[in-house]
Design an enzyme around this catalytic site. Structure first.
Site, PDB file in Angstrom:
ATOM      1  N   PRO A 120       0.837  -1.209   0.000  1.00 46.40           N
ATOM      2  CA  PRO A 120       0.000   0.000   0.000  1.00 46.40           C
ATOM      3  C   PRO A 120       0.868   1.254   0.000  1.00 46.40           C
ATOM      4  CG  PRO A 120      -0.647  -1.504   1.764  1.00 46.40           C
ATOM      5  CD  PRO A 120       0.633  -2.031   1.187  1.00 46.40           C
ATOM      6  N   GLU A 121       0.489   2.225  -0.819  1.00 50.62           N
ATOM      7  CA  GLU A 121       1.188   3.504  -0.860  1.00 50.62           C
ATOM      8  C   GLU A 121       0.241   4.576  -0.315  1.00 50.62           C
ATOM      9  OE1 GLU A 121       3.008   4.171  -4.723  1.00 50.62           O
ATOM     10  OE2 GLU A 121       3.167   2.031  -5.082  1.00 50.62           O
TER      11      GLU A 121
END
Ligand SMILES: [Zn+2]
Length: 272
Positions: free
Chosen positions: A2-3
């Site tokens: 996840p960013e």
């Protein structure tokens, strides 16, 4: 992994779902995420505290608790928070159960066990947050700041963007998409950008991240939202994961190269 847009999506969903709830009990099913902290100590430091709100810093989730304390979480590869009704027995990959005062369970799951959970009394004690760079959606992210920061490095732009000490929250997907939107080659040395190019990078960074947040992030393999729905930005990816497909702008095949052991996707025609 996840960013920023995925973590922001989770933070917003968690805020809607658990802010105001009190953590009544904590059950550690597998302690990998806790570092050196014994499970009993971890549980005892959280139990009885109310969740006053959840914030994001870079790719970290910060649960603000009352009385004052913080739970700082990083999802790494496969960490997730999910809400579930009270369960009788743990499912595979469940690592920590947070039993809330309304009977719901906030579950931290993590297939690969690289995620981290740390409890601190003050954010100044959270070594994880030290050295994080500017928040790209904040007012601190200005052309003057970006020009100065880029000017100090000869690293290729793609690698420069991945460094969490420069801009916090970018990873492999959004670095590639931002550089496409900015029409800048991932190979360009950071300090080679002129003022127009700095502006393009600044605007592209904001635009891509805002759109991705509006689309609830990108779901490619693992990312799931709190309610298990999928993000929708994967349908809007222009270069990431599209090697050999025609560029949406010029029809040139998208190239894939490896920079610092990570895949980089870009259009050799549009990005220079
Ligand atoms: Zn192109």
């Amino acid at each position: 992994m996840p960013e920023l847009p995925e973590v922001e999506t989770i933070v917003r969903e968690l805020n809607a779902a658990v802010t105001g709830r009190r953590i009544e009990r904590v059950r550690v099913l597998r302690a990998d995420a806790l570092g050196e902290v014994p499970p009993g100590v971890f549980a005892q430091r959280l139990a009885g505290r109310a969740i006053a709100g959840i914030e994001r810093r870079g790719k970290y989730l910060i649960f603000r608790l009352e009385p004052r304390r913080f739970l700082v979480a990083h999802l790494r590869m496969t960490g997730k928070f999910a809400l579930s009704p009270a369960l009788a027995s743990p499912a595979p990959h469940h690592r920590v159960w947070f039993g809330l005062d309304d009977g719901a369970l906030l579950v931290f799951q993590d297939a690969r066990c690289f995620g981290t959970l740390r409890v601190v009394d003050s954010l100044a004690d959270a070594v994880q947050l030290e050295g994080l760079g500017v928040e790209p959606l904040s007012r601190d992210f200005t052309a003057a700041w970006l020009a100065r920061a880029l000017g100090q490095s000869r690293a290729p732009l793609k690698s420069w963007l991945l460094h969490q000490g420069h801009i916090a929250g970018l990873g492999n997907i959004y670095a590639a998409e931002i550089l496409f939107a900015a029409r800048l080659s991932p190979r360009r040395p950071a300090n080679s950008l002129n003022a127009h190019e700095v502006q393009r990078l600044l605007r592209a960074t904001r635009r891509v991240l805002r759109l991705a947040i509006r689309k609830n992030g990108t779901t490619i393999s693992d990312f799931a939202r709190v309610d298990s729905k999928r993000g929708e930005f994967q349908h809007l990816l222009k270069v990431y994961g599209r090697a050999d497909e025609a560029c949406a702008v010029c029809r040139t095949p998208i190239a894939r190269i490896v920079q610092a052991q990570r895949s980089t996707f870009y259009c050799p025609q549009c990005q220079c």
